[in-house]
Design an enzyme around this catalytic site. Structure first.
Site, PDB file in Angstrom:
ATOM      1  N   TYR A 291       0.829  -1.206   0.000  1.00  0.00           N
ATOM      2  CA  TYR A 291       0.000   0.000   0.000  1.00  0.00           C
ATOM      3  C   TYR A 291       0.867   1.262   0.000  1.00  0.00           C
ATOM      4  CZ  TYR A 291      -3.955  -2.924  -0.156  1.00  0.00           C
ATOM      5  OH  TYR A 291      -4.869  -3.837  -0.610  1.00  0.00           O
TER       6      TYR A 291
ATOM      7  N   LYS B 242       2.384 -16.014   0.268  1.00  0.00           N
ATOM      8  CA  LYS B 242       2.900 -16.399  -1.052  1.00  0.00           C
ATOM      9  C   LYS B 242       4.411 -16.605  -0.931  1.00  0.00           C
ATOM     10  CE  LYS B 242       2.088 -17.010  -5.515  1.00  0.00           C
ATOM     11  NZ  LYS B 242       1.183 -18.045  -6.072  1.00  0.00           N
TER      12      LYS B 242
ATOM     13  N   ASP C  77      -3.269 -18.221  -3.393  1.00  0.00           N
ATOM     14  CA  ASP C  77      -4.099 -18.637  -4.537  1.00  0.00           C
ATOM     15  C   ASP C  77      -4.968 -19.825  -4.149  1.00  0.00           C
ATOM     16  OD1 ASP C  77      -1.680 -19.965  -4.340  1.00  0.00           O
ATOM     17  OD2 ASP C  77      -1.195 -19.902  -6.475  1.00  0.00           O
TER      18      ASP C  77
ATOM     19  N   ASP D 232      -7.076  -7.638   2.035  1.00  0.00           N
ATOM     20  CA  ASP D 232      -8.041  -6.747   1.381  1.00  0.00           C
ATOM     21  C   ASP D 232      -8.893  -7.555   0.391  1.00  0.00           C
ATOM     22  OD1 ASP D 232      -9.313  -4.514   0.379  1.00  0.00           O
ATOM     23  OD2 ASP D 232      -7.551  -3.661  -0.594  1.00  0.00           O
TER      24      ASP D 232
ATOM     25  N   ASP E 204     -13.057  -9.297   0.918  1.00  0.00           N
ATOM     26  CA  ASP E 204     -14.203  -9.048   0.028  1.00  0.00           C
ATOM     27  C   ASP E 204     -14.757 -10.369  -0.512  1.00  0.00           C
ATOM     28  OD1 ASP E 204     -13.785  -6.268   0.314  1.00  0.00           O
ATOM     29  OD2 ASP E 204     -14.211  -5.874  -1.789  1.00  0.00           O
TER      30      ASP E 204
HETATM   31  C1  IPM Z   1     -10.319  -1.172   2.099  1.00  0.00           C
HETATM   32  C2  IPM Z   1     -10.069  -0.325   0.899  1.00  0.00           C
HETATM   33  C3  IPM Z   1      -8.962   0.676   1.122  1.00  0.00           C
HETATM   34  C4  IPM Z   1      -7.670  -0.042   1.472  1.00  0.00           C
HETATM   35  C5  IPM Z   1      -8.792   1.605  -0.064  1.00  0.00           C
HETATM   36  C6  IPM Z   1     -10.001   2.479  -0.267  1.00  0.00           C
HETATM   37  C7  IPM Z   1      -7.588   2.452   0.024  1.00  0.00           C
HETATM   38  O1  IPM Z   1      -9.873  -1.122  -0.210  1.00  0.00           O
HETATM   39  O2  IPM Z   1     -10.283  -0.660   3.204  1.00  0.00           O
HETATM   40  O3  IPM Z   1     -10.603  -2.362   1.924  1.00  0.00           O
HETATM   41  O4  IPM Z   1      -7.457  -1.152   1.103  1.00  0.00           O
HETATM   42  O5  IPM Z   1      -6.855   0.461   2.170  1.00  0.00           O
HETATM   43 MN    MN Z   2     -10.870  -3.175   0.043  1.00  0.00          MN
END
Ligand code: IPM
Ligand code: MN
Ligand code: NAD
Length: 358
Positions: free
Chosen positions: A138, A192, A225, A249, A253
């Site tokens: 990041y 990984k 993976d 991250d 999701d």
């Molecule tokens: C999250 C988002 C953020 C991150 C983005 C908006 C920068 O994807 O919190 O999941 O990963 O830092």
């Molecule tokens: Mn995110």
């Protein structure tokens, strides 16, 4: 000694897109929870995102960071970060800035199925992604000075991925400590290290070291993976996933969508002194301003913040009332096969909280 009865001070930051709608819903729920709270809670407001950019030239002015540092907890709405102008024109990522300024090294992201709801997962899911929050790839937060990506010559872009023993140890400790509170007591380190031998090798060695200090927790490891495949195949096999920033991250999701959708995806960012409740999803510009957003992710994040601040009773009351609403299609939002808009769903949840009492 008498319990600390000083009021807790929260700072609410609406954000962009659906942010103001789901924040209004979350604050209505906080009001409904007041009888169940052990302490009084006050809420201050400040502006971030496009509105702040217009008013003061930055998507997260310094004064907002100072207010967040002074608060006991932050309620952080989603931001349209991808649409912001460059950094030197005021387009800072409020998530990155706050995570860094408040030392919010742990991003706790539960994914669970709720009885009665439809989910793409093949069975019940009850897992938590424990995501390192301050380094990895990041670029807006992983270096002391300057961004972690650059272009040495035209047509060549490089990104630095930072992995440290200190951050790996902190996130591993957070993962094992959380695992010890859960029935399955299992941590899976996702990595990984077959390719990133040095960086993920360091992460993994550190997690193994922490695992050795927690013999009461079952520990295993999985390549990232394969972890994606195993999540789709049998998410029920996971309890705590401990991982680095970007893998966490993405996998959070995936796990949340498998468990019923991003509208049910709460999360807490925390560090040693500060905490911020923040939905896993983004600002959903495709449905903003239409009363269609599901506010449950931010509401669940509020519940996590309240528990973190010692208000377990209120958090439990919220979970029970949410389960009641989510169990029936007529008391759900559209993303979950219901008919309710953001406001009608919030009214129903508030009523359920009041009816079932603290
Ligand atoms: C999250 C988002 C953020 C991150 C983005 C908006 C920068 O994807 O919190 O999941 O990963 O830092
Ligand atoms: Mn995110
Ligand atoms: P998104 O998470 O905003 O939306 C993905 C999909 O899920 C969309 O179809 C959206 O309508 C739906 N969705 C998300 N939240 C929902 C909710 N509460 N109720 C119902 N449906 C919901 O991802 P995106 O479209 O890629 O990103 C939009 C913006 O958000 C981008 O600028 C991105 O940078 C930003 N973002 C911010 C955060 C954050 O502030 N924490 C996190 C991720 C993305």
């Amino acid at each position: 000694m008498a319990a600390d009865m000083t009021p807790l001070r929260l700072l609410a930051l609406d954000g962009d897109g659906i942010g103001p709608e789901i924040m209004a819903a979350t604050l209505a729920v906080l009001d409904a929870l007041r009888p169940a709270l052990g302490r009084e809670i006050t809420v201050d407001h400040a502006t971030i995102g496009f509105e702040a950019l217009k008013a003061s030239g930055s998507t997260i002015p310094d004064a907002v960071v100072d207010a967040a540092l002074a608060a006991d907890g932050v309620l952080l709405g989603p931001v349209s970060h991808n649409a912001y102008p460059p950094r030197d024109e005021g387009g800072l990522n409020p998530s990155g800035v706050l995570r860094r300024a408040l030392d919010l090294y742990a991003n706790i992201r539960p994914a669970r199925t709720w009885p009665g709801t439809k989910a793409p997962a093949r069975g019940p899911v009850d897992l938590v992604v424990v995501r390192e929050n301050l380094e990895g790839f990041y670029a807006d937060r992983n270096l002391h000075l300057g961004p972690g990506e650059f272009m040495p010559v035209p047509g060549v872009a490089l990104a630095v991925r930072r992995i440290t023993e200190e951050a790996s140890r902190r996130i591993a400790e957070a993962a094992f400590t959380l695992a010890e509170t859960r029935p399955a007591r299992r941590v899976t380190a996702v990595h990984k290290a077959n390719v990133m031998r040095v960086s993920d090798g360091l992460f993994l060695d550190t997690v193994r070291d922490v695992a050795a200090q927690h013999p009461n927790v079952t520990y295993d490891e999985m390549l990232v993976d394969a972890a994606a495949a195993h999540l789709v195949r049998d998410a029920g096999r996971f309890d705590i996933i401990a991982t680095t920033n970007m893998f966490g991250d993405i996998l959070s999701d995936l796990a949340s969508e498998l468990a019923g959708g991003l509208g049910l995806a709460g999360s807490l960012n925390h560090g040693p002194r500060h905490a911020a409740a923040q939905a896993q999803h983004g600002s959903a510009p495709d449905i903003a301003g239409q009363d269609r957003a599901n506010p449950v992710s931010l509401i669940l994040s509020l519940g996590m913040l309240l528990r973190h601040l010692g208000e377990a009773h209120a958090a439990d009351h919220l979970t029970t009332s949410l389960a009641t609403c989510l169990a029936r299609p007529q008391t759900r939002t559209r993303d979950l096969g219901g008919q309710l808009g953001t406001r009608a769903f919030t009214d129903t949840l508030v009523q359920t909280l009041a009816e079932t009492g603290p």
